[in-house]
Design an enzyme around this catalytic site. Structure first.
Site, mmCIF file in Angstrom:
data_model
loop_
_atom_site.group_PDB
_atom_site.id
_atom_site.type_symbol
_atom_site.label_atom_id
_atom_site.label_comp_id
_atom_site.label_asym_id
_atom_site.label_seq_id
_atom_site.Cartn_x
_atom_site.Cartn_y
_atom_site.Cartn_z
ATOM 1 N N CYS A 219 -9.939 -40.965 -1.148
ATOM 2 C CA CYS A 219 -9.448 -40.359 -2.595
ATOM 3 C C CYS A 219 -9.532 -41.759 -3.049
ATOM 4 C CB CYS A 219 -7.659 -40.503 -2.308
ATOM 5 S SG CYS A 219 -6.660 -40.705 -3.839
ATOM 6 N N GLU B 114 -33.676 -41.168 -5.139
ATOM 7 C CA GLU B 114 -34.196 -39.779 -4.201
ATOM 8 C C GLU B 114 -34.914 -39.432 -4.548
ATOM 9 O OE1 GLU B 114 -30.367 -38.778 -2.043
ATOM 10 O OE2 GLU B 114 -29.512 -41.063 -2.072
ATOM 11 N N CYS C 127 -9.089 -35.104 -6.056
ATOM 12 C CA CYS C 127 -8.264 -34.970 -5.410
ATOM 13 C C CYS C 127 -6.027 -34.533 -5.493
ATOM 14 C CB CYS C 127 -8.148 -36.468 -4.301
ATOM 15 S SG CYS C 127 -7.259 -36.451 -3.540
ATOM 16 N N ASN D 290 -22.371 -43.866 -3.490
ATOM 17 C CA ASN D 290 -23.093 -42.281 -3.712
ATOM 18 C C ASN D 290 -23.470 -41.412 -4.754
ATOM 19 O OD1 ASN D 290 -26.193 -42.009 -2.427
ATOM 20 N ND2 ASN D 290 -25.378 -39.638 -1.340
ATOM 21 N N GLU D 291 -23.114 -40.825 -4.842
ATOM 22 C CA GLU D 291 -23.310 -39.548 -5.282
ATOM 23 C C GLU D 291 -21.822 -39.491 -5.691
ATOM 24 O OE1 GLU D 291 -25.565 -36.538 -3.823
ATOM 25 O OE2 GLU D 291 -27.133 -36.835 -4.855
ATOM 26 N N TRP E 223 -30.124 -28.389 3.011
ATOM 27 C CA TRP E 223 -29.180 -27.517 2.472
ATOM 28 C C TRP E 223 -28.565 -26.875 1.791
ATOM 29 C CZ3 TRP E 223 -29.489 -28.016 -2.638
ATOM 30 C CH2 TRP E 223 -30.785 -29.909 -3.108
ATOM 31 N N CYS F 62 -3.710 -35.423 -3.649
ATOM 32 C CA CYS F 62 -2.196 -36.076 -3.111
ATOM 33 C C CYS F 62 -0.973 -36.249 -3.742
ATOM 34 C CB CYS F 62 -3.338 -36.953 -1.873
ATOM 35 S SG CYS F 62 -3.483 -38.672 -3.078
ATOM 36 N N GLU G 56 -28.317 -34.116 8.710
ATOM 37 C CA GLU G 56 -29.456 -33.952 8.209
ATOM 38 C C GLU G 56 -31.233 -33.981 9.062
ATOM 39 O OE1 GLU G 56 -29.273 -36.571 5.449
ATOM 40 O OE2 GLU G 56 -27.912 -35.722 4.144
HETATM 41 C C1 GAL Z 1 -28.242 -36.716 -1.330
HETATM 42 C C2 GAL Z 1 -27.866 -38.115 -0.333
HETATM 43 C C3 GAL Z 1 -28.314 -37.820 0.899
HETATM 44 C C4 GAL Z 1 -28.539 -37.161 1.393
HETATM 45 C C5 GAL Z 1 -29.897 -36.264 0.510
HETATM 46 C C6 GAL Z 1 -30.303 -35.085 1.200
HETATM 47 O O1 GAL Z 1 -27.317 -35.297 -2.290
HETATM 48 O O2 GAL Z 1 -27.411 -38.648 -2.072
HETATM 49 O O3 GAL Z 1 -27.540 -39.254 1.210
HETATM 50 O O4 GAL Z 1 -27.957 -36.771 1.985
HETATM 51 O O5 GAL Z 1 -28.835 -36.093 -0.477
HETATM 52 O O6 GAL Z 1 -30.858 -33.785 0.341
HETATM 53 ZN ZN ZN Z 2 -5.829 -38.909 -3.722
#
Ligand code: GAL
Ligand code: ZN
Length: 685
Positions: free
Chosen positions: A124, A314, A168, A158-159, A322, A170, A362
């Site tokens: 959080c 990236e 969140c 990260n993202e 995914w 809470c 992954e």
């Molecule tokens: C991004 C993320 C990475 C990795 C990647 C896989 O969203 O920042 O850590 O998970 O996707 O495609």
């Molecule tokens: Zn929270």
């Protein structure tokens, strides 16, 4: 860019102003592999590597005990082979010892269920405990590497927002939300007025009575939801600022960035988060079904985030793990995606990831090396790009992609449409996607460059000949006034369906387009939300020619000064206006009451652009993108054949191929997915 250019241990590998490399997880591999990894990175022409963003458990294996040895050695090994490091602060994945000792840091969902540890982003942003641990780890990192010349910059976390973690629910967040509302509204009465709480008897007497929008029997008040989304942004903005303050103090010579997500991410208002960064980065993944134009638009969106060049932190190498379907990249596709990014203003490209991981969530994700550590097709393509970059980099230095067309974009407007899509097929950002991509695709097909900028009164529009508002749902009086000035001063404005429906608080100011009604000279008499099988079509009656099909959303327009530009052809409103145009001051204002595609905007632009003096740099066959970056050393023209088949391109002015040194003029063939990067001293605008 706002950071010094460092001397490099391997001077012959320096790319002025261009960073090229990969995302690397040395902690996943025995140290005996690192040297060979670094050597192969150097062979691919890399000069930068991002590391550390998920390595908290290795950096601080137990509370307060830091293990720097491995990180020092990883940085040193990379440096010896010519790589600078971008260090990620590791806060996107709190380690198990922290969660075990302080389960209160875990986020809570709208059903008030804890979102547990075991994956990532399980924190959080408002948790005082988590903020304290964040302070400690970021301070420790900054103290160790903040003056280290091998480290050029930082990626915070990260993202933000990924995996639906933008909000969140809470109890800490509930208390913070109430404070936030008190600051915003001053008194409960003012909040009641702004939210219209009299509806369904939700009149609050005190701040304590205000719930978070926890799962409820029916719809929440949309104004309440909108403020909760804004509060989510503010929570992460403050959480990020906590890290920035530490880094600015202890790492003053290093840049700070963050990696945002691909379209259609809108978990947070990324403009607010981007403001204190040196530049933004984004993660260029092509979810199944993304078109080259949609990816181009996403590049333009992130360029416009700070109206300056950005990085791709990236870059997908082949398949992801995914998406609903995960096709591998076809030959040439790495180059196509990388050069497209560079063409749109990327000054740094890092591949995700160095190697396909053999452990963890992954496993199915592609890397530059395969499970056996062998270079993949992707590596080979990356290496070829790495050979071309040193030749191109001097021309890229100081260059940006110019544009005379701006599209204005606003996260809160998208949230507002998400909250009340009013059509099942337009839920989940689909209204915005259509409103954006209709005009964008038509512009893209004509190679007319675009900047996507924040829809805010302070955004300077004076450099643009055409401004488009794609379903800009929330328009307050101040923005309306600025747009009025823009048109009066000679600008041309196109507003699309659902623009101006509400003000910034989410109230309906009157019949749409609300505060823009006078400027556009039109009112929406009715809006018809149809199932997909009930279609209509519209026909231009002024200016462009042709008839085009429309679906899902139709506004029956009542001009109050504007003249009809297109009318409906079917149903009881056949003959009634679907689009209008009005000359205002020295400019012009158009309203388009349908969510039309490129079939509509194509003819419209062919009619409008020449009148505005907006020219395409080059006419290309379908699926071939031409994009220009302009800098002190001339123009660089990127020709990108997104097709799976060859295409012929006619170049009216001579140019030089950066990679081969060849002269180019007249007609040439581009192979399937082939890219050419050309230098033009003069020529196409
Ligand atoms: C991004 C993320 C990475 C990795 C990647 C896989 O969203 O920042 O850590 O998970 O996707 O495609
Ligand atoms: Zn929270």
């Amino acid at each position: 860019m706002n950071h010094p250019q460092y001397a490099h241990p391997n001077p012959e590998r320096v790319f002025p102003m261009f960073y090229y490399g990969c995302d690397y997880y040395p902690e996943h591999r025995p140290e005996s592999f690192w040297e060979e990894d670094a050597r192969r990175m150097q062979e691919a022409g890399f000069n930068v590597v991002r590391i550390g963003e998920f390595a908290w458990a290795r950096i601080e294996p137990t509370e307060g005990r830091y293990d720097w040895g491995w990180l020092d050695r990883a940085i040193e090994t990379l440096y010896r082979y010519g790589m600078r490091v971008v260090l990620g602060t590791p806060t996107a994945a709190p380690p198990p010892w922290l969660v075990a000792a302080h389960p209160e840091i875990l986020p809570v969902d709208m059903y008030r269920r804890v979102r547990h540890a075991g994956s990532r982003r399980h924190y959080c942003p408002n948790s005082p405990t988590y903020q304290e641990y964040t302070r400690r780890i970021v301070t420790a990192l900054a103290e160790r590497y903040g003056a280290d010349e091998r480290v050029i910059g930082w990626q915070i976390d990260n993202e933000f927002g990924c995996h639906d973690t933008g909000r969140c629910y809470c109890d800490v967040c509930a208390a913070r939300f109430r404070e936030w509302l008190r600051e915003r509204y001053g008194t409960p009465e003012a909040l009641n007025e702004a939210w219209g709480t009299v509806f369904w008897s939700a009149v609050y007497r005190s701040w304590d009575e205000i719930p978070l929008p926890w799962a409820a029997p029916a719809e929440h008040n949309p104004a309440h939801l909108l403020d909760f989304l804004r509060f989510g942004t503010d929570s992460f903005r403050r959480y990020q600022q906590l890290q920035i303050d530490i880094l600015r103090e202890r790492a003053p010579g290093q840049f700070i960035t963050h990696n945002y997500m691909p379209f259609p991410s809108r978990e947070l208002d990324f403009y607010d988060l981007a403001a204190p960064l040196d530049f933004v980065s984004w993660d260029n993944y092509h979810f199944y079904g993304a078109t080259p134009a949609l990816v181009a638009a996403t590049h333009d969106l992130y360029w416009g985030m700070k109206a300056r060049n950005y990085w791709v932190m990236e870059q997908q190498v082949s398949q992801v793990n995914w998406a609903p379907y995960n096709p591998v990249f076809r030959p040439g596709e790495v180059g196509l995606k990388v050069w497209q990014a560079v063409a749109h203003g990327a000054d740094g490209i890092l591949y995700f990831a160095w190697r396909s991981t053999t452990r963890g969530a992954e496993i199915y994700h592609s890397g530059l090396l395969d499970y056996d550590n062998r270079p993949t097709r992707g590596y080979e393509e990356a290496r070829q790009i790495g050979q071309a970059l040193p030749r191109l980099a001097p021309y890229l230095e100081g260059s940006t992609p110019p544009a005379e067309v701006a599209i204005l974009h606003d996260y809160a407007s998208r949230w507002s449409l998400d909250i009340q899509p009013h059509n099942r097929d337009l839920a989940d950002d689909e209204t915005f996607r259509r409103a954006l991509m209709g005009p964008y695709e038509a512009l893209w097909a004509r190679n007319v460059p675009v900047h996507i900028l924040r829809a805010a009164p302070e955004t300077d529009l004076s450099a643009y000949k055409l401004v488009i508002l794609p379903a800009l749902n929330l328009v307050g009086p101040e923005l309306a006034r600025r747009l009025g000035d823009y048109v009066q001063g000679g600008g041309t404005l196109i507003a699309t369906a659902r623009t101006g429906f509400k003000d910034e608080s989410g109230r309906v100011p009157g019949q749409p387009p609300g505060y823009l009604a006078e400027l556009l000279g039109v009112k929406v008499a009715e809006f018809d939300s149809l199932p997909p099988d009930r279609r209509n079509s519209v026909r231009f009656v002024y200016g462009p020619i042709g008839s085009v099909p429309v679906s899902l959303w139709m506004e029956v327009l009542q001009p109050t000064g504007a003249r009809p530009l297109a009318v409906y052809e079917g149903d009881f409103y056949a003959g009634k206006p679907a689009a209008t145009v009005l000359a205002q001051g020295r400019g012009r204002a158009l309203y388009v009451g349908v969510l039309a595609g490129a079939e509509f905007y194509g003819p419209l632009l062919d009619w409008l652009l020449p009148q505005l003096g907006i020219h395409s740099p080059l006419a290309t066959p379908e699926g071939v993108e031409a994009k220009v970056r302009v800098g002190p050393r001339g123009r660089v023209l990127f020709l990108l054949n997104h097709n799976d088949r060859p295409a012929r391109v006619f170049l009216p002015t001579p140019a030089t191929d950066v990679v081969t040194g060849e002269r180019w003029a007249g007609e040439r063939e581009l192979g399937a997915r082939e890219v050419r990067v050309l230098l033009i001293a003069t020529g196409p605008q």
